[in-house]
Design a protein around this motif. Structure first.
Motif, PDB file in Angstrom:
ATOM      1  N   LEU A  86     -19.379 -21.148  -9.618  1.00  0.00           N
ATOM      2  CA  LEU A  86     -18.721 -21.185  -8.051  1.00  0.00           C
ATOM      3  C   LEU A  86     -17.649 -20.506  -7.387  1.00  0.00           C
ATOM      4  CD1 LEU A  86     -17.185 -24.638  -7.724  1.00  0.00           C
ATOM      5  CD2 LEU A  86     -16.059 -23.076  -6.203  1.00  0.00           C
ATOM      6  N   TYR A  87     -16.538 -19.869  -7.716  1.00  0.00           N
ATOM      7  CA  TYR A  87     -15.989 -19.307  -7.483  1.00  0.00           C
ATOM      8  C   TYR A  87     -16.665 -17.046  -6.947  1.00  0.00           C
ATOM      9  CZ  TYR A  87     -12.109 -22.375  -7.552  1.00  0.00           C
ATOM     10  OH  TYR A  87     -12.004 -23.518  -7.015  1.00  0.00           O
ATOM     11  N   ALA A  88     -17.254 -17.033  -8.412  1.00  0.00           N
ATOM     12  CA  ALA A  88     -17.446 -15.530  -7.930  1.00  0.00           C
ATOM     13  C   ALA A  88     -19.253 -15.503  -6.522  1.00  0.00           C
ATOM     14  CB  ALA A  88     -18.483 -15.727  -9.063  1.00  0.00           C
ATOM     15  N   LEU A  89     -19.007 -17.192  -6.246  1.00  0.00           N
ATOM     16  CA  LEU A  89     -20.257 -16.821  -5.284  1.00  0.00           C
ATOM     17  C   LEU A  89     -19.346 -16.882  -4.381  1.00  0.00           C
ATOM     18  CD1 LEU A  89     -23.496 -18.979  -6.594  1.00  0.00           C
ATOM     19  CD2 LEU A  89     -23.197 -17.105  -5.418  1.00  0.00           C
ATOM     20  N   PHE A  90     -18.754 -17.825  -4.086  1.00  0.00           N
ATOM     21  CA  PHE A  90     -16.941 -18.120  -2.999  1.00  0.00           C
ATOM     22  C   PHE A  90     -16.597 -16.418  -2.498  1.00  0.00           C
ATOM     23  CE2 PHE A  90     -13.407 -21.069  -1.997  1.00  0.00           C
ATOM     24  CZ  PHE A  90     -13.373 -21.077  -0.496  1.00  0.00           C
ATOM     25  N   ALA A  91     -16.195 -15.738  -3.489  1.00  0.00           N
ATOM     26  CA  ALA A  91     -15.825 -14.296  -3.412  1.00  0.00           C
ATOM     27  C   ALA A  91     -16.911 -14.277  -2.086  1.00  0.00           C
ATOM     28  CB  ALA A  91     -15.279 -14.113  -4.527  1.00  0.00           C
ATOM     29  N   VAL A  92     -17.766 -14.067  -2.886  1.00  0.00           N
ATOM     30  CA  VAL A  92     -19.645 -12.937  -1.952  1.00  0.00           C
ATOM     31  C   VAL A  92     -19.420 -13.668  -1.078  1.00  0.00           C
ATOM     32  CG1 VAL A  92     -21.517 -11.834  -2.166  1.00  0.00           C
ATOM     33  CG2 VAL A  92     -20.343 -12.347  -4.379  1.00  0.00           C
ATOM     34  N   ILE A  93     -19.632 -14.886  -0.686  1.00  0.00           N
ATOM     35  CA  ILE A  93     -20.135 -15.273   0.521  1.00  0.00           C
ATOM     36  C   ILE A  93     -19.326 -15.646   1.414  1.00  0.00           C
ATOM     37  CG2 ILE A  93     -20.709 -17.770   1.420  1.00  0.00           C
ATOM     38  CD1 ILE A  93     -23.429 -15.982  -0.172  1.00  0.00           C
ATOM     39  N   ALA A  94     -17.645 -15.436   0.613  1.00  0.00           N
ATOM     40  CA  ALA A  94     -16.482 -15.545   2.187  1.00  0.00           C
ATOM     41  C   ALA A  94     -16.756 -13.802   2.710  1.00  0.00           C
ATOM     42  CB  ALA A  94     -15.324 -15.842   1.145  1.00  0.00           C
ATOM     43  N   LEU A  95     -17.040 -13.409   2.105  1.00  0.00           N
ATOM     44  CA  LEU A  95     -16.736 -11.352   2.368  1.00  0.00           C
ATOM     45  C   LEU A  95     -17.791 -12.107   4.502  1.00  0.00           C
ATOM     46  CD1 LEU A  95     -18.057  -9.391  -0.212  1.00  0.00           C
ATOM     47  CD2 LEU A  95     -15.660  -9.226   1.201  1.00  0.00           C
ATOM     48  N   VAL A  96     -18.659 -12.496   3.994  1.00  0.00           N
ATOM     49  CA  VAL A  96     -19.761 -12.891   4.903  1.00  0.00           C
ATOM     50  C   VAL A  96     -19.318 -14.485   6.329  1.00  0.00           C
ATOM     51  CG1 VAL A  96     -21.151 -10.983   5.133  1.00  0.00           C
ATOM     52  CG2 VAL A  96     -21.304 -13.253   4.113  1.00  0.00           C
ATOM     53  N   SER A  97     -18.311 -14.582   5.630  1.00  0.00           N
ATOM     54  CA  SER A  97     -18.318 -16.307   6.443  1.00  0.00           C
ATOM     55  C   SER A  97     -17.691 -16.420   7.410  1.00  0.00           C
ATOM     56  CB  SER A  97     -17.462 -17.130   5.324  1.00  0.00           C
ATOM     57  OG  SER A  97     -15.744 -16.682   4.813  1.00  0.00           O
ATOM     58  N   GLY A  98     -16.480 -15.730   8.110  1.00  0.00           N
ATOM     59  CA  GLY A  98     -16.721 -15.356   8.879  1.00  0.00           C
ATOM     60  C   GLY A  98     -17.340 -15.569  10.151  1.00  0.00           C
ATOM     61  N   PRO A  99     -18.539 -14.315   9.777  1.00  0.00           N
ATOM     62  CA  PRO A  99     -19.497 -14.252  10.888  1.00  0.00           C
ATOM     63  C   PRO A  99     -20.397 -15.364  10.959  1.00  0.00           C
ATOM     64  CG  PRO A  99     -18.856 -12.235  10.009  1.00  0.00           C
ATOM     65  CD  PRO A  99     -17.391 -13.148   9.182  1.00  0.00           C
ATOM     66  N   ILE A 100     -20.501 -15.940   9.710  1.00  0.00           N
ATOM     67  CA  ILE A 100     -21.450 -16.589   9.620  1.00  0.00           C
ATOM     68  C   ILE A 100     -20.509 -18.214  10.595  1.00  0.00           C
ATOM     69  CG2 ILE A 100     -22.601 -18.680   7.964  1.00  0.00           C
ATOM     70  CD1 ILE A 100     -22.537 -16.163   6.339  1.00  0.00           C
ATOM     71  N   CYS A 101     -19.786 -18.508  10.516  1.00  0.00           N
ATOM     72  CA  CYS A 101     -19.209 -19.685  10.632  1.00  0.00           C
ATOM     73  C   CYS A 101     -18.544 -18.975  13.021  1.00  0.00           C
ATOM     74  CB  CYS A 101     -17.161 -20.040  10.667  1.00  0.00           C
ATOM     75  SG  CYS A 101     -16.773 -20.522  11.145  1.00  0.00           S
ATOM     76  N   ASN A 102     -18.713 -18.056  12.926  1.00  0.00           N
ATOM     77  CA  ASN A 102     -18.497 -17.833  15.018  1.00  0.00           C
ATOM     78  C   ASN A 102     -20.064 -17.769  14.703  1.00  0.00           C
ATOM     79  OD1 ASN A 102     -15.424 -16.995  14.726  1.00  0.00           O
ATOM     80  ND2 ASN A 102     -16.931 -14.679  13.756  1.00  0.00           N
ATOM     81  N   TYR A 103     -21.220 -17.352  14.076  1.00  0.00           N
ATOM     82  CA  TYR A 103     -22.105 -17.676  14.386  1.00  0.00           C
ATOM     83  C   TYR A 103     -23.369 -19.649  14.320  1.00  0.00           C
ATOM     84  CZ  TYR A 103     -27.343 -16.261  14.549  1.00  0.00           C
ATOM     85  OH  TYR A 103     -28.789 -16.622  15.470  1.00  0.00           O
ATOM     86  N   LEU A 104     -22.629 -20.170  13.231  1.00  0.00           N
ATOM     87  CA  LEU A 104     -22.824 -21.494  13.699  1.00  0.00           C
ATOM     88  C   LEU A 104     -22.046 -22.619  13.810  1.00  0.00           C
ATOM     89  CD1 LEU A 104     -24.189 -21.549   9.618  1.00  0.00           C
ATOM     90  CD2 LEU A 104     -25.883 -21.074  11.937  1.00  0.00           C
ATOM     91  N   GLY A 105     -20.919 -22.211  14.531  1.00  0.00           N
ATOM     92  CA  GLY A 105     -20.187 -22.994  14.734  1.00  0.00           C
ATOM     93  C   GLY A 105     -19.190 -24.194  14.000  1.00  0.00           C
ATOM     94  N   PRO A 106     -18.521 -24.437  13.625  1.00  0.00           N
ATOM     95  CA  PRO A 106     -17.661 -24.891  13.145  1.00  0.00           C
ATOM     96  C   PRO A 106     -18.494 -26.379  12.789  1.00  0.00           C
ATOM     97  CG  PRO A 106     -16.237 -25.240  14.848  1.00  0.00           C
ATOM     98  CD  PRO A 106     -17.463 -24.371  15.298  1.00  0.00           C
ATOM     99  N   LYS A 107     -18.545 -27.072  13.194  1.00  0.00           N
ATOM    100  CA  LYS A 107     -19.661 -28.439  13.223  1.00  0.00           C
ATOM    101  C   LYS A 107     -20.802 -28.277  12.097  1.00  0.00           C
ATOM    102  CE  LYS A 107     -20.827 -30.825  16.823  1.00  0.00           C
ATOM    103  NZ  LYS A 107     -21.457 -31.399  17.664  1.00  0.00           N
ATOM    104  N   VAL A 108     -21.896 -27.481  11.972  1.00  0.00           N
ATOM    105  CA  VAL A 108     -22.956 -27.276  11.302  1.00  0.00           C
ATOM    106  C   VAL A 108     -22.665 -26.649  10.233  1.00  0.00           C
ATOM    107  CG1 VAL A 108     -24.829 -25.413  10.844  1.00  0.00           C
ATOM    108  CG2 VAL A 108     -24.150 -27.127  13.084  1.00  0.00           C
TER     109      VAL A 108
END
Length: 486
Positions: free
Chosen positions: A75-97
Motif C-alpha cells: 500500500l505505502y510503496a505504491l502510495f509513495a510512487v503515485i504521490a510523485l505525480v499525484s499533484g499534477p494528476i489532481c490538478n488535471y482531473l480536479g478534486p471531485k473526481v
C-alpha cells in the motif's frame, strides 16, 4: 502550463455568498470555503476515518499482523510512487473526481480483509493494499490542495482544526463498530465480518459524497477573493512543475525528513503495542480513545496556531518548541511498557475491565494525541509557504510521498519481526531528529504574511513564489542570528 493567468493586477473582489437562516441556525452558503471544508471533512470522515479504525485496532483486525504488514508495505510503496505525480494528476482531473476514485480504493482494502476472514487469500489482501495505495495518494493530495488553498491566511489554522476534528471524529465513531461487534470476545482474536462490512459500506458512501463538491473556481473566500486556480494543458507540462517547485523553495527539502516520519509510528503503536498488550474487544475500545486524542490534539493545536495576538512567526516557533517537548515526554513514558514486551514471548493480554490496563490505555491515548499534533503542524507549515493551490498541491504530494515511503519501510521491518526495541528506537530517533532538521525552515521561511501570487514575473508554468521579498530578507537575517545563538 500553457495558459497562466496574469496576476500583476489586483485580484477581483466579489461579494461573498450570504449565510442563510434556518430558524435560529445560520448555515454557510454551499460554495463558501467553510461549507466545502466541512464537506470534504465529512468525506474523509467516511473514507479515511474508517481506514484509521482498521489501522488503530492492530493488524487491520487480524490476530497475526503479518498479512496486514505485507499488504501495508505494498500500500505505502505504491502510495509513495503515485504521490510523485499525484499533484499534477489532481490538478488535471480536479478534486471531485480524484476524491471519488480514492474512496473506492479504500473500500477495496476493507473488502479484502472481509474476504480473508473466510478464504485466507493473501493475494486479494495484497491487491486491496495496492488499490488503496494508488487511491490514497490521489485522495490525500486532493484533500491537501483544498484544505490549504481555500481559507484566507488568518483562517488556515482554524480550517485545519475544523477539518481534522470532523474526519477524526469518523475514526472515533467508526471505532465503536469493532468495539460493539466484538464485545463478547475476550481473547486476542480476529474481528468479525460485521466490522469489515460496515467499514466497506461507509467508505463507499464517502466516495459518493465526493461528487457533491463544487469546482474550486466557483468557491469564494470570506474576503471576497476567488480561489486562484490554473488550468492544466497536459499532464506532461504539469510534471515539469515538480522540479520547479524545488527550485523556487529549496528550503522545502528540510521538510522531507519530517514528512518521512509522518507515518512511521503506525506499526509500533497499533501492532506492537495495542495488539500485543490487549485482547480483541479492548483493542477496539482503545482505538476509540486513540482517535479521540488525535481529534483533540489537531483541533486545539490548529486553533492555537491561529491566535492573532502573536505574529505568525512567533506561533510557528512556539509550535515547534511545543512539538519537540511533548514528543519526547510521551516517548519517555513509552519506554516503561517497552521493557515488558518481547516479540518472541506472548503477553498475558489485558482487558479494559482490569485495573492494570489503565496506564496502558492512557499511553495509547497520548500516542493518538501525538499523531494529531504532528499532522496538524505539517499542514500548517505547508500553508505558510504559499497560497497558490498548484504549489500547495505539490507540497502536499511531497509530504505524502515521503510519509508513504517511510511507512513502507517500517511495515516491512515489522513483517520481518524486528525486535520491539528496534521499532520503538527508530520511531523516537527519527521523529526527534526530523524536528531538529525542520527548525531552520521554520526560522527562515515562515513569515508573517505570504504573498498569494506576486506578479507575472514570479509565476512560471503555474509555480508561484512563496514568502519572498523584503520581509523574507528580514526574516533570514533574524533567523541567522537565532541559529547562531543555538
Amino acid at each position: 502550463m500553457a495558459d497562466v493567468e496574469k496576476h500583476d493586477e489586483p485580484p477581483v473582489i466579489m461579494e461573498p455568498p450570504k449565510w442563510r437562516k434556518l430558524g435560529p441556525i445560520s448555515i454557510p452558503p454551499y460554495r463558501s470555503t467553510l461549507f466545502q471544508t466541512v464537506l470534504i471533512g465529512f468525506i474523509c470522515f467516511l473514507v479515511v476515518g474508517m481506514f484509521n479504525v482498521m489501522a488503530s485496532i492492530g493488524g487491520s483486525g487480524q490476530v497475526d499482523a503479518t498479512t496486514a504488514d505485507n499488504s501495508n508495505t505494498v500500500l505505502y510503496a505504491l502510495f509513495a510512487v503515485i504521490a510523485l505525480v499525484s499533484g499534477p494528476i489532481c490538478n488535471y482531473l480536479g478534486p471531485k473526481v480524484t476524491l471519488a476514485f480514492g474512496g473506492v480504493g479504500y473500500a477495496l482494502y476493507a473488502a479484502s480483509f472481509w474476504c480473508y476472514n473466510h478464504t485466507a487469500n493473501d493475494g486479494f489482501v495484497l491487491f486491496g493494499g495496492a488499490a488503496c495505495g494508488i487511491a490514497a495518494a490521489l485522495f490525500w493530495t486532493a484533500e491537501g490542495t483544498i484544505l490549504m488553498s481555500y481559507p484566507t491566511e488568518d483562517q488556515k489554522g482554524s480550517y485545519i482544526a475544523l477539518f481534522w476534528a470532523i474526519w477524526s471524529m469518523g475514526a472515533v465513531v467508526g471505532s465503536i463498530i469493532p468495539t460493539v461487534d466484538n464485545w463478547n470476545g475476550n481473547d486476542s482474536g480476529t474481528v468479525r465480518d460485521g466490522t469489515y462490512i460496515a467499514l466497506f459500506v461507509l467508505m463507499m458512501c464517502g466516495s459518493f459524497f465526493a461528487l457533491f463538491l463544487v469546482r474550486p473556481s466557483q468557491v469564494v473566500r470570506d474576503d471576497g477573493t476567488k480561489v486562484f486556480l490554473t488550468q492544466s494543458s497536459s499532464l506532461i507540462t504539469e510534471l515539469k512543475n515538480l522540479p520547479k517547485a524545488l527550485k523556487r523553495e529549496p528550503f522545502i527539502i528540510l521538510f522531507f525528513p519530517y514528512s518521512f516520519c509522518g507515518l512511521w509510528y503506525i506499526p509500533y503503536q497499533s501492532n506492537d503495542y495495542n495488539s500485543y498488550f490487549f485482547n480483541v474487544r479492548s483493542r477496539g475500545f482503545n482505538s476509540i480513545w486513540y482517535n479521540l486524542a488525535t481529534l483533540v490534539g489537531a483541533s486545539l493545536f490548529g486553533l492555537s496556531l491561529d491566535i492573532k495576538k502573536f505574529s505568525r512567526r512567533t506561533r510557528a516557533i512556539a509550535g515547534w518548541v511545543f512539538m519537540f517537548v511533548i514528543l519526547n515526554a510521551i516517548l519517555i513514558a513509552g519506554v516503561f511498557p517497552l521493557k515488558e514486551s518481547d516479540r518472541n514471548v506472548p503477553y498475558d493480554v489485558m482487558d479494559i475491565m482490569e485495573n492494570r490496563s489503565r496506564a496502558y490505555v492512557a499511553l495509547y491515548f497520548f500516542y493518538g494525541l501525538l499523531d494529531g499534533l504532528w499532522q496538524c503542524y505539517a499542514y500548517w507549515i505547508m500553508g505558510c509557504l504559499s497560497n497558490d493551490p498548484l504549489v500547495l498541491s505539490l507540497y502536499a504530494a511531497f509530504y505524502k510521498v515521503f510519509g508513504a515511503a517511510g511507512a513502507s519501510v517500517i511495515f516491512t521491518l515489522d513483517a520481518q519481526k524486528k525486535p520491539y526495541a528496534d521499532m520503538f528506537g527508530s520511531y523516537w530517533g527519527l521523529t526527534a531528529g526530523s524536528l531538529v532538521v525542520l527548525l531552520p525552515l521554520v526560522l527562515m521561511r515562515v513569515t508573517n504574511h505570504t504573498t498569494q501570487v506576486a506578479n507575472e514575473s514570479e509565476v512560471t508554468d503555474g509555480i508561484a513564489m512563496g514568502a519572498y521579498g523584503a520581509e523574507k530578507k528580514q526574516v533570514e537575517v533574524e533567523a541567522q542570528e537565532m541559529l547562531s545563538r543555538l
